[in-house]
Design an enzyme around this catalytic site. Structure first.
Site, PDB file in Angstrom:
ATOM      1  N   LYS A 122       5.921  -4.570 -18.678  1.00  0.00           N
ATOM      2  CA  LYS A 122       6.477  -5.511 -17.689  1.00  0.00           C
ATOM      3  C   LYS A 122       5.351  -5.816 -16.703  1.00  0.00           C
ATOM      4  CE  LYS A 122       8.168  -6.122 -14.009  1.00  0.00           C
ATOM      5  NZ  LYS A 122       7.490  -7.030 -13.032  1.00  0.00           N
TER       6      LYS A 122
ATOM      7  N   GLU B 234       0.269   5.519 -10.752  1.00  0.00           N
ATOM      8  CA  GLU B 234      -1.041   5.114 -10.209  1.00  0.00           C
ATOM      9  C   GLU B 234      -0.737   4.258  -8.987  1.00  0.00           C
ATOM     10  OE1 GLU B 234      -3.800   6.191 -11.116  1.00  0.00           O
ATOM     11  OE2 GLU B 234      -3.837   6.546 -13.273  1.00  0.00           O
TER      12      GLU B 234
ATOM     13  N   GLU C 139      -2.627   1.122   3.666  1.00  0.00           N
ATOM     14  CA  GLU C 139      -3.358   0.254   2.747  1.00  0.00           C
ATOM     15  C   GLU C 139      -3.137  -1.218   3.132  1.00  0.00           C
ATOM     16  OE1 GLU C 139      -1.791  -0.087  -1.289  1.00  0.00           O
ATOM     17  OE2 GLU C 139      -3.818   0.240  -2.040  1.00  0.00           O
TER      18      GLU C 139
END
Ligand code: NAD
Length: 498
Positions: free
Chosen positions: A181, A256, A391
């Site tokens: 996906k 990840e 981030e």
């Protein structure tokens, strides 16, 4: 406006066939440089995901795949690698149009893809169990390393095919089947890639691609009981949700996730090299990489010289059309991402950081409708501030200073992330000491942002768990079965456990 007739209409790839979503709904994919739609992508939902997973499950039992000799699987993967090599420019062009990243970067990535399939092609017939010297001498015990089954892979938009290949090559070498996906922001290249899967001759259902949104197609994939491993690459907060959803079926996940990687420059470093490494770490992909070296720690004695050189070089970075080889930084991938970067900048200014360069959208009219943001450098950043801890996923660098080695290790580790880190020094003992003490899955010494299919990759702490690439990945996508063979003629006392 682009008319519907001008858009490339993609289909999904399920059980070896090109199909529309069952609902016949689709969504537009936008070009970040023009801000306009260029393709339509099927909007897959539960029903589409279920169909693809059932095809992948059936392919596991298909003698054409299950019965294929491992060496033949390797041959097939090599053929696929050759097709990727021959189509690298086309794939890179699609990605650059779809995610706005530089053609230079996407071409480099596309050219690297075959290596992943060649490497694991060579390993396909070297996945072996062991014979175990048991404490029970009348028993012969050995292990089989078997595929885990149907693997669901969910990828982000920033490097769709490279990140896919980090796991897919090992997944296939180990004899699994897969439903992919891709991100709703950059699905086209994965569908083009699926065309090469078909051309290479993989049996139907071994590789399937379902497009759609995270909350619908993504959730359906992660929550499906027939999926026996999920590989998720994306943001940390989404990763936590994915882990929880998969837990309902006790489905293992490989995560990840995001990063806030430190790049540490000691006072004995080669400054021009370190400046280049710093720019490669944060500005090369417009900061839109999980590996971004977004926290720059400078030894206080070299701070002024380093910052001066850095700003000089950053001023010359050429923003431009990502499809042109001369461009050095492209636009951000979405308007939402651009606004998020702006909020980070406002926050950093409020927190008292000093803006050395950038901090706004460029004014150059030649950049047209693109979602550009200038490369941005903040000095005097405090490690506990929002800018240093979260981030950005954009071209914003936070500069901090330090005096002592121990101090910088503690500062660098003081983050919830642990994906990567850079060290710049000419002192060999210090280099290895600091590499040992940093909490990160990848540490670079006197280089930055280097990766290889042969070396394991993954995060510490909230940057994720599990390892892609290298020999480690084969363990992720196989499971050990322990087989016990009684060699004695008589079965002993049934009441006592052996
Ligand atoms: P994202 O988390 O928004 O989306 C990633 C993928 O997850 C997309 O395909 C999306 O559709 C899907 N998704 C979203 N919600 C979901 C849900 N509830 N269930 C299942 N799937 C869902 O990330 P993004 O914006 O596409 O990518 C940027 C992020 O990815 C950054 O945080 C970056 O650090 C991270 N990233 C990590 C690595 C790594 O290897 N560690 C590599 C690249 C990017």
């Amino acid at each position: 406006m682009t008319s519907a007739a001008e858009l490339t209409a993609y289909k999904m790839f399920v059980n070896g066939e090109w199909v529309d979503a069952a609902s016949h709904r689709s969504f537009d994919s936008l070009n970040p440089y023009t801000g306009r739609a260029w393709a339509t992508i099927p909007d897959g939902q539960d029903e589409d995901v279920d169909r693809a997973i059932k095809a992948a499950r059936a392919a596991l039992d298909n003698p054409a795949w299950k019965g294929m000799a491992p060496a033949a699987r390797g041959q097939l993967m090599r053929r696929f690698g050759d097709l990727l090599r021959d189509n690298a420019e086309r794939l890179a062009g699609v990605d650059s149009r779809d995610n706005g990243k530089l053609i230079r970067e996407m071409l480099g990535q596309a050219k690297a893809l075959p290596g992943y399939y060649y490497y694991y092609a060579g390993l396909a017939d070297k996945i072996m169990g062991e014979t175990i010297p048991l404490d029970k001498t009348s028993v012969f015990n050995y292990t089989l390393r078997e595929p885990v089954g149907v693997v669901g892979i969910i990828t982000p938009w920033n490097s769709p095919l490279l990140i896919l290949s980090f796991s897919l090559a090992a997944v296939l070498a180990a004899g699994n089947t897969v439903v992919i996906k891709p991100s709703e922001h950059a699905s086209a290249s994965t569908l083009e890639f699926a065309g090469l899967v078909k051309e290479a001759g993989f049996p139907p259902g071994v590789v399937n691609v379902v497009t759609g949104f995270g909350k619908t197609a993504g959730t359906a994939l992660v929550s499906h009981p027939l999926v026996r491993k999920v590989v998720f690459t994306g943001g940390t907060e989404v990763g936590k949700v994915v882990g929880q959803q998969a837990a309902a079926n006790v489905t293992p996940v490989l995560l990840e996730l995001g990063g806030k990687s430190p790049n540490i420059v000691f006072n004995d470093a080669h400054v021009p090299n370190a400046v280049n490494g710093c720019i490669a770490g944060i500005f090369a992909a417009g900061g839109q990489t999980c590996l971004a070296g977004s926290r720059l720690f400078l030894h206080e004695s070299i701070h002024d010289e380093f910052v001066e050189r850095l700003v000089e070089r950053v001023k010359s970075i050429r923003l431009g059309d990502p499809s042109k080889m001369e461009s050095e930084m492209g636009p951000l991938s979405t308007m939402d991402q651009l606004r998020k970067v702006e909020r980070f900048v406002e926050g950093a200014l409020k927190d008292g950081a000093t803006l050395l360069y950038g901090g706004r959208r460029p004014e150059d009219p030649a950049l047209g409708q693109g979602w550009f943001f200038m490369p941005t450098i903040f000095d005097g950043v405090v490690n506990d501030s929002h800018l240093a801890q979260e981030e950005v996923f954009g071209p914003v660098l936070a500069v901090l200073t330090f005096r002592e080695e121990e101090e910088v290790i503690a500062l660098a580790n003081r983050t919830r992330y642990g994906l990567a880190a850079g060290i710049w020094t000419n002192d060999i003992r210090r280099a290895h000491r600091v590499a040992r003490d940093l909490e990160a899955g990848t540490v670079w010494i006197n280089t930055y942002r280097a990766l290889s299919y042969a070396s394991p990759f993954g995060g510490y702490k909230q940057s994720g768990y599990g390892r892609e690439m290298g020999l480690d990945a084969l363990r992720e996508f196989t499971q050990a079965k322990s087989v016990w063979v009684e060699l004695a003629d008589t079965v002993p006392d049934p009441v006592t456990i052996r």
